[in-house]
Design a protein around this motif. Structure first.
Motif, mmCIF file in Angstrom:
data_model
loop_
_atom_site.group_PDB
_atom_site.id
_atom_site.type_symbol
_atom_site.label_atom_id
_atom_site.label_comp_id
_atom_site.label_asym_id
_atom_site.label_seq_id
_atom_site.Cartn_x
_atom_site.Cartn_y
_atom_site.Cartn_z
ATOM 1 N N HIS A 1 -6.035 7.290 -3.824
ATOM 2 C CA HIS A 1 -5.681 6.088 -3.859
ATOM 3 C C HIS A 1 -5.781 5.524 -2.462
ATOM 4 N N GLU A 2 -5.385 6.208 -1.633
ATOM 5 C CA GLU A 2 -5.182 5.845 -0.207
ATOM 6 C C GLU A 2 -6.471 5.346 0.424
ATOM 7 N N ARG B 1 -7.076 1.805 -1.229
ATOM 8 C CA ARG B 1 -6.338 0.723 -0.580
ATOM 9 C C ARG B 1 -6.966 0.308 0.650
ATOM 10 N N ASN C 1 -8.793 -2.972 0.048
ATOM 11 C CA ASN C 1 -7.878 -3.822 0.422
ATOM 12 C C ASN C 1 -7.817 -4.841 -0.935
ATOM 13 N N CYS C 2 -7.435 -4.251 -2.033
ATOM 14 C CA CYS C 2 -7.336 -4.934 -3.221
ATOM 15 C C CYS C 2 -8.592 -5.859 -4.106
ATOM 16 N N GLN D 1 -8.687 2.185 -9.048
ATOM 17 C CA GLN D 1 -7.925 0.802 -8.419
ATOM 18 C C GLN D 1 -6.966 0.605 -9.173
ATOM 19 N N THR E 1 -1.892 -2.577 -4.817
ATOM 20 C CA THR E 1 -1.179 -2.786 -3.600
ATOM 21 C C THR E 1 -2.171 -2.868 -2.078
#
Ligand code: HEM
Length: 437
Positions: free
Chosen positions: A274-275, A278, A282-283, A402, A437
């Motif tokens: 997940h990190e 992100r 960046n979404c 995502q 996020t």
């Protein structure tokens, strides 16, 4: 000193082979580089588990072999496509199709892959339980039909194409395993069902081909259009189309399904995944360009294919007497090389049964023999779709990851089922919407 393969140790019983082939393969691997499975008296194969010997079979001496018996059975279904053809015919098939699978060509498919995945996700409701293997099968079938054969095929899917393909694969697997070891009525019943399924499947595929032949000037750049231009007959086209259906979706779907299962069992890996999503995305939705930076996601897939390789074994028959390592195989003898068994060999992997994506960091693959990791086979018959598959698996994993977190449903028991591909049986998962996020 060279010895005859037929003098190799014998491991296992027919019951073990039918009940739990994976456990038998692992057990046999530990007995020796070459063993005879089940019994030397009946027609069962050898197992070759030494990566250097696998290298010889797939690369150095590949000309001494043809593909395995199981593929001969598969021919009933897929005919003489690129997966099953041999010799000159195979060389030509490969020549026609190879350009289609180079990176430059397939990179254009990235948006399609993401688009179909997003379409699937619009159907997912937060908190509901889904059969994830089926979801992955559906989306990869849509992707393969669209990218290879044009959108018209998807409409045909409403005629039950998916179910037909599923049923066909089930019947073929049973035939490979059971024929000769069951009452003749069972074999007859199955052969009849296969015949009927095949007729319905042919109707659908021939309709697709005819439709395409009738299109005036074809502007499409899909695989079917390229194949049509080579002047293949309808039967040859049909065989190639079914082959790509078979080879091009189930394997990737199962790889993805296993990956979701593994992620659900390893929260620390899921967190890093997940990190990375992100940080890299960046979404935004993933693209072909983001693939280079999704390095941890890629390692997760590599590790998933190590533990649960969709192609869990490949086979070869000796065309002539041939020496591999210290063993001589006589013409006509056949053997398996099992990704499942080799990928879990403690000789090459520390904690071989554990899911540790980090092991693929840097040059790890250079530190083990080349064929200690061979999810896509190797040599002239290496998977033609390997880049397509890796790109697809990475993009799908990222797009889904995502938006959703997948948890194993309460009470679900997942088991590897070695059919034509390695299926995670019982994979029911709860899909939980994530906040971007
Ligand atoms: C994770 C996904 C995949 C895995 C694990 C996989 C695995 C393999 C393996 C092990 C072989 C070699 C079989 C042998 O040597 O006996 C193979 C061959 C093949 N694969 Fe894949 N495959 C995958 C995805 C795909 C995709 C997406 C396509 C097509 C779009 C594809 C098309 C083929 C074809 C046509 C062959 C036969 C090549 C030849 O004999 O020249 N595969 N695959």
């Amino acid at each position: 000193m060279v010895q005859l393969a037929k003098n190799a140790p014998v491991v296992g019983s027919f019951e073990e082979f039918v009940r739990d082939p994976l456990t038998l393969l692992v057990k046999a691997r530990d007995v020796g580089d070459v063993v005879k499975l089940v019994s030397a008296e009946i027609e069962y194969p050898y197992l070759v588990s030494n990566p250097d010997m696998i290298h010889e079979v797939l690369i150095t001496k590949h000309d001494s072999f043809i593909k395995s018996k199981n593929l001969q059975v598969l021919k009933l279904w897929v005919g003489e496509g690129i997966l099953t053809s041999e010799g000159e015919r195979h060389r030509k098939d490969r020549q026609v199709m190879q350009p289609f699978f180079n990176m430059k060509h397939i990179s254009a498919y990235a948006p399609t892959m993401v688009k179909f995945t997003e379409k699937m996700l619009t159907r997912w409701q937060d908190g509901e339980i889904r059969d994830i293997t089926k979801e992955m099968m559906d989306v990869t079938l849509e992707i393969i039909t669209d990218t290879m054969f044009g959108t018209s095929v998807i409409d045909k899917n409403e005629n039950g194409l998916r179910e037909l393909i599923d049923e066909g694969h089930r019947l073929i697997t049973e035939k490979i395993r059971m024929e000769g070891h069951e009452p003749p009525e069972e074999t007859q019943k199955r052969n009849l069902a296969l015949q009927q399924g095949l007729e319905r499947l042919n109707q659908i595929i021939y309709a697709i081909i005819e439709e395409r032949r009738n299109q005036p000037e074809n502007k499409r750049h899909d695989l079917l259009s390229s194949l049509l231009r080579t002047g293949m007959t309808d039967k040859q086209l049909r065989d190639q189309v079914i082959t790509i259906f078979l080879a091009g979706h189930e394997t990737t779907a199962n790889t993805l399904a296993w990956t979701w299962y593994l992620l659900s069992q390893h929260p620390e890996v899921e967190k890093k995944f997940h990190e990375e999503l992100r940080r890299v995305l960046n979404c935004q939705a993933p693209t072909y360009e983001s693939l280079t930076d999704l390095t941890y996601t890629r390692m997760i897939i590599q590790e998933s294919m190590r533990l649960y390789p969709a192609a869990w074994s490949i086979g070869r028959i000796a065309k002539e007497d041939v020496v591999i390592g210290e063993y001589e195989f006589k013409k006509g003898e056949w053997f398996m090389m099992s990704q499942y068994a080799v990928h879990r060999d403690p000789k090459w992997y520390k904690n071989p049964d554990e899911f540790i994506p980090e092991r693929f960091t840097g040059d790890f693959l250079k530190t083990i023999p080349t064929y200690a990791y061979f999810p896509f086979g190797g040599g002239p018959r290496v998977c033609i779709g390997n880049n397509f598959a890796l790109m697809e698996a990475t993009l799908l994993l990222a797009t889904i990851g995502q938006q959703f977190k997948l948890e194993l449903a309460e009470g679900a028991v997942v088991e590897p089922e070695p059919l034509i591909t390695l299926v995670p049986k019982g994979l029911r998962m709860r899909v939980l919407k994530r906040l971007l996020t």
